[in-house]
Design an enzyme around this catalytic site. Structure first.
Site, PDB file in Angstrom:
ATOM      1  CE  LYS A 202      29.048   0.710   3.413  1.00 38.59           C
ATOM      2  NZ  LYS A 202      29.197   2.096   3.044  1.00 38.59           N
ATOM      3  CG  ASP A 237      27.625   7.379  -0.495  1.00 38.86           C
ATOM      4  OD1 ASP A 237      26.462   7.035  -0.767  1.00 38.86           O
ATOM      5  OD2 ASP A 237      28.600   6.610  -0.619  1.00 38.86           O
TER       6      ASP A 237
HETATM    7 MG    MG Z   1      32.340   6.665  -0.298  1.00 31.65          MG
END
Ligand code: MG
Ligand code: ADP
Length: 499
Positions: A202, A237
């Site tokens: 990312k 997450d």
């Molecule tokens: Mg997220």
């Protein structure tokens, strides 16, 4: 057919800046054949028809995907590298019960922003007494700097946040502060509070971290800041979302993220994990992170998917993610539109450069266009013009909406089949535990939250696969921001202190 040449585009449904909303899309006039179908539309129609056929997800296709997901899960649990699905152990063996008490922090690093959060928990009666959070954006030079610089930056933001603690937030006597750490990069986890960074993704290119334990990096940085805090739980997450949702509802068994990327995790019996040598879990359960984005078996793929994959940074990988997640849906649509523009004059005779630029059309644009209910699809026209520079008429706008719907429908339905695959696997191992009672799937992520058609297609597919009786027990529920508080809750359940 009439064209609204001079009226401003509708503003209700699409998120463009004020200045851009005032622009009027240009409208192209097209030649018509004797049948009333415009000549250019007729040329694009076979492309749409082929796309719809290639993307079709009738029940047998969904069933195959669900079955293959269950089989791949099993193979990944048997042995490391046993299937596309990594089936990573999260080391989370106990989930929040509601009895947690005290002050806990959470730190979420998963993109260009990171969030710090604190919550004061008051047990079953008082639950979440108060929560506060701050979001900090990570400067470019830190994203390209050294490991020490990054973790010093994070620890210093955390230390500043801790300084503002007060009001209802009270640390119990003789305790260090504890935090959960949601870290959404590839990590080889070695225990609940340690994990080795495999590589940055990312856009991060921080030197010196890959190969190191990121919890140790953070602990050292907190030490340098003079901050007395320990990381009690390192999670991704998806796991944090499951924990956050489970705090409110004991029936939550699965969590799915559908945002930029996608992933799913679920509650597994330790006995059902042959590759788990010697790991003990008091509860007999553990959370398994499927990394289902890598699933690839039997997906209905098109030439557009194959081209996008071939040009991606990870060809042949993450095929499920490339078919169902927010990063890619807009890009697939763009590729179809380029083909239509090349083979028909549907969008005027020149193909705008922006339409040819990968990733110009985002999934939020797709969703906005699908919300346009106006007669002349003005919002669609505006988005096409503003985002890609394309001219359009009503026929071409209708065609674009059909393309968007085809790609969103395939994505939503396949995601639904994936969820059924997970439930099916759980049910096969423990008859009646899943399908015989209420079971909740906690959902989060921008795509699921903001794309109503996608969400409906997903739920429809689950219903079709499970049938009315079983599906009435399966609740697919949005757990907004569960992941922030979920990490703090996991810090509480994994606290070194009694609770
Ligand atoms: Mg997220
Ligand atoms: P992340 O996955 O990056 O952690 P989010 O869960 O907030 O972040 O998801 C953001 C993603 O959700 C975006 O990259 C986009 O693909 C998708 N998304 C955001 N808004 C919309 C929308 N209105 N319609 C469809 N997809 C959306």
């Amino acid at each position: 057919m009439s064209f609204a040449v001079n009226s401003p585009p509708a503003v209700r449904h699409f998120p463009l800046s004020r200045s851009s909303v005032c622009r009027t899309p240009r409208v192209t006039m097209v030649a018509r054949s004797t049948t009333g179908v415009s000549v250019s539309t007729a040329a694009a129609l076979p492309i749409l028809t082929k796309l719809q056929n290639d993307c079709a997800t009738p029940l047998p296709v969904l069933r195959h995907v669900a079955d293959a997901m269950a089989t791949d899960m099993r193979a990944g649990l048997a042995v490391d590298g046993g299937s596309d699905l990594k089936m990573i152990l999260s080391y989370v063996d106990s989930l929040p019960t509601g009895n947690e008490r005290g002050l806990f922090y959470a730190l979420d690093l998963g993109g260009t922003n990171f969030r710090v959060l604190r919550t004061q928990l008051g047990g079953k009666e008082e639950r979440v007494i108060d929560t506060e959070f701050e979001q900090v954006s990570i400067p470019q030079d830190i994203m390209f700097g050294t490991s020490e610089e990054l973790f010093d930056f994070i620890a210093s933001a955390l230390a500043n946040f801790v300084k503002k603690e007060g009001g209802k937030f009270v640390l119990q006597k003789d305790r260090s502060r504890e935090t959960g750490f949601t870290f959404s990069f590839p990590v080889k986890q070695t225990s609940i509070d340690s994990g080795i960074l495999m590589k940055w993704t990312k856009g991060f290119a921080v030197s010196g971290t890959p190969g190191k334990d990121i919890v140790a990096c953070l602990n050292e940085a907190m030490g340098r800041q003079g901050l007395n805090m320990r990381v009690s739980a390192l999670v991704n997450d998806t796991v944090a979302t499951l924990a956050g949702a489970r705090y409110w509802d004991d029936d939550v068994m699965v969590a799915v993220i559908l945002g930029t990327g996608t992933n799913a995790c679920y509650v597994e019996s330790v006995d059902a994990i042959p590759k788990l040598h010697g790991h003990k879990s008091i509860s007999g359960k553990t959370i398994v992170n499927t990394e289902w984005g890598a699933f690839s078996n039997g997906l209905p793929l098109t030439e557009f998917d194959r081209e996008m994959d071939a040009e991606s940074i990870n060809p042949g990988e993450q095929l499920f993610e490339k078919t169902i997640s927010g990063m890619y849906l807009g890009e697939i649509v763009r590729r179809v539109l380029v083909r239509m523009a090349e083979e028909s004059s549907l969008f005027g005779k020149d193909i705008p450069k922006r339409l040819r630029t990968p990733f110009t059309l985002g999934t939020p644009n797709i969703s906005s266009m699908q919300q346009d209910t106006s007669d002349d699809l003005e919002a669609v026209g505006s988005i096409l013009y503003e985002v890609t520079g394309m001219d359009s008429n009503l026929d071409s706008r209708k065609m674009v909406v059909e393309v968007c719907d085809t790609i969103a429908k395939r994505g939503g339905r396949l995601a639904g089949a994936g969820i059924v695959g997970i439930l099916q696997k759980m049910e096969e191992d423990s008859k009646g535990i899943v399908f015989g009672k209420r079971t909740v799937v906690a959902m989060d992520g921008g795509l699921y939250e903001h794309h109503p058609q996608y969400k409906r297609y997903l739920k429809d597919a689950v219903k079709e696969l499970l049938g009315p009786e079983i599906s009435s027990n399966v609740v697919i529920e949005h757990s907004k921001d569960g992941s922030g508080i979920g990490a703090a809750l996991l810090a509480a359940t994994n606290s070194i202190y009694e609770h």
